[in-house]
Design a protein around this motif. Structure first.
Motif, PDB file in Angstrom:
ATOM      1  N   GLU A  29      51.079  36.783  85.103  1.00  0.00           N
ATOM      2  CA  GLU A  29      52.288  36.191  84.547  1.00  0.00           C
ATOM      3  C   GLU A  29      52.223  36.276  83.023  1.00  0.00           C
ATOM      4  O   GLU A  29      51.143  36.414  82.428  1.00  0.00           O
ATOM      5  CB  GLU A  29      52.415  34.734  84.992  1.00  0.00           C
ATOM      6  N   LEU A  70      60.104  27.072  91.124  1.00  0.00           N
ATOM      7  CA  LEU A  70      60.727  27.644  89.930  1.00  0.00           C
ATOM      8  C   LEU A  70      60.876  26.586  88.842  1.00  0.00           C
ATOM      9  O   LEU A  70      60.600  26.838  87.661  1.00  0.00           O
ATOM     10  CB  LEU A  70      62.082  28.241  90.295  1.00  0.00           C
ATOM     11  N   ARG A  71      61.304  25.392  89.236  1.00  0.00           N
ATOM     12  CA  ARG A  71      61.553  24.341  88.255  1.00  0.00           C
ATOM     13  C   ARG A  71      60.259  23.825  87.630  1.00  0.00           C
ATOM     14  O   ARG A  71      60.180  23.608  86.420  1.00  0.00           O
ATOM     15  CB  ARG A  71      62.316  23.190  88.904  1.00  0.00           C
ATOM     16  N   HIS A 115      59.356  32.338  89.813  1.00  0.00           N
ATOM     17  CA  HIS A 115      60.308  32.761  90.837  1.00  0.00           C
ATOM     18  C   HIS A 115      59.551  33.521  91.909  1.00  0.00           C
ATOM     19  O   HIS A 115      58.957  34.576  91.644  1.00  0.00           O
ATOM     20  CB  HIS A 115      61.395  33.641  90.231  1.00  0.00           C
ATOM     21  N   ARG A 171      48.744  25.938  86.382  1.00  0.00           N
ATOM     22  CA  ARG A 171      49.707  27.034  86.255  1.00  0.00           C
ATOM     23  C   ARG A 171      49.531  28.049  87.378  1.00  0.00           C
ATOM     24  O   ARG A 171      48.432  28.221  87.916  1.00  0.00           O
ATOM     25  CB  ARG A 171      49.531  27.757  84.909  1.00  0.00           C
ATOM     26  N   ASP A 196      58.090  27.459  86.553  1.00  0.00           N
ATOM     27  CA  ASP A 196      58.808  28.605  86.000  1.00  0.00           C
ATOM     28  C   ASP A 196      58.340  29.885  86.690  1.00  0.00           C
ATOM     29  O   ASP A 196      58.066  30.911  86.061  1.00  0.00           O
ATOM     30  CB  ASP A 196      58.583  28.710  84.490  1.00  0.00           C
TER      31      ASP A 196
END
Length: 321
Positions: free
Chosen positions: A269, A213-214, A219, A245, A217
């Motif tokens: 995404e 997540l960090r 989840h 990514r 980005d």
């Protein structure tokens, strides 16, 4: 000759980052069934490699709950799972193979080569330093918690080794968004990352969900444990890595009867180039179907990428004639 970098664990269990369920379970079993550890180890020695669900210290096949002969109370297979996980962390048994997601346990001496077991074990501090070094090389940049968690080390006892690697110049202290992190001194920093992969839910890149997540980005949770009405992206969802990514979520299923790799749901995404993602994802799905020895890829109608991906696939194995 290899070295056993985990031998120090069995000398002092307190230095391990043991799962809470195992610690709590062992506390209970020490009172309720103190001989279970030895009983489970004896079964593994006799029948290994063996799954926890097939271990029956009472000499019967598992089928629900069993009466404890010494107390008359009922106990269940989870007690055996706790015992065998404890033996795993103590180095008495190891994972010899897997049956699907299920571990098959065997005695350590039947899994690790004899020359490695016979080699002098490094001192605990040296072993932890090397484990941190391996973790740092694998992660590139990480927090203290992530460096320790990579091999399940207790942060308090590994902190000294991290400081030593910083002093030696092998780790570089940096700050990312105000958070202190450690950069591996030889980490490559390419101008552009060329990567493409469908990632297993257990891939080392994403298994630490907070880190995922960090850094990305993104989840992510394993949907197989989510009730079907609450699933957003499907059942067995694989993140799709493209460059640097995570650009899509792909639900996949191997249909052996139809010799097809099915994609029931696929979503992009936000902020990605969908045309590029579709082209690269189609190529990756063809590749996956090939090494699974499936003849075709079938895309369902759920998800924002489904129509474009279905058109882009357009592929059958030469075996289709």
């Amino acid at each position: 000759m290899g070295r056993d970098l985990s031998a120090w664990r069995s000398a002092d269990p307190a230095l391990n980052l043991l799962p809470w369920a195992v610690v709590a379970g062992m506390t209970r079993l020490a009172v309720e069934r103190p001989g279970l550890i030895d009983e489970v180890l004896a079964v593994v020695a006799e029948r290994g490699p063996i799954a926890a669900g097939d271990i029956d210290p009472d000499g019967r096949r598992r089928g629900g709950k069993h009466p404890d002969a010494s107390t008359g109370r009922m106990w269940n297979w989870q007690d055996v799972k706790i015992a065998v996980e404890w033996l795993l962390y103590m180095g008495k048994v190891m994972t010899a193979a897997r049956r699907g997601f299920e571990r098959l346990y065997d005695l350590t001496e039947r899994v690790i080569p004899a020359d490695v077991l016979a080699a002098p074990a490094p001192a605990a501090d040296d072993a932890r330093r090397e484990l941190i070094r391996i973790a740092a090389r694998a992660l590139g940049i990480a927090t203290e918690k992530e460096l320790c968690g990579y091999f399940g080390l207790n942060g308090a006892c590994a902190r000294m080794q991290i400081a030593e690697l910083v002093d030696a110049g092998e780790l570089i202290t940096v700050r990312v968004n105000g958070r202190r992190m450690y950069l591996w001194s030889q980490a490559r920093q390419p101008r552009r990352m060329r990567a493409r992969a469908l990632l297993s839910p257990f891939d080392s890149l994403i298994w630490d969900r907070d880190r995922t997540l960090r850094l990305f980005d993104f989840h992510y949770r394993i949907s197989i444990y989510t009730p079907e009405p609450q699933r957003t992206h499907g059942y067995y969802v694989l993140p799709f890595l493209l460059g640097d990514r995570l650009v899509a979520r792909v639900d996949v299923k191997s249909d052996r009867q139809e010799s097809a790799l099915r994609v029931p749901v696929v979503n992009a995404e936000s902020g990605v180039d969908e045309r590029e993602v579709v082209a690269e994802l189609a190529a990756e799905l063809r590749l996956m179907a090939g090494w699974l020895e499936l003849d075709r890829v079938l895309v369902g109608d759920r998800g924002d990428l489904a129509p474009a991906l279905s058109r882009a696939i357009g592929w059958r194995s030469p075996r289709d004639g």
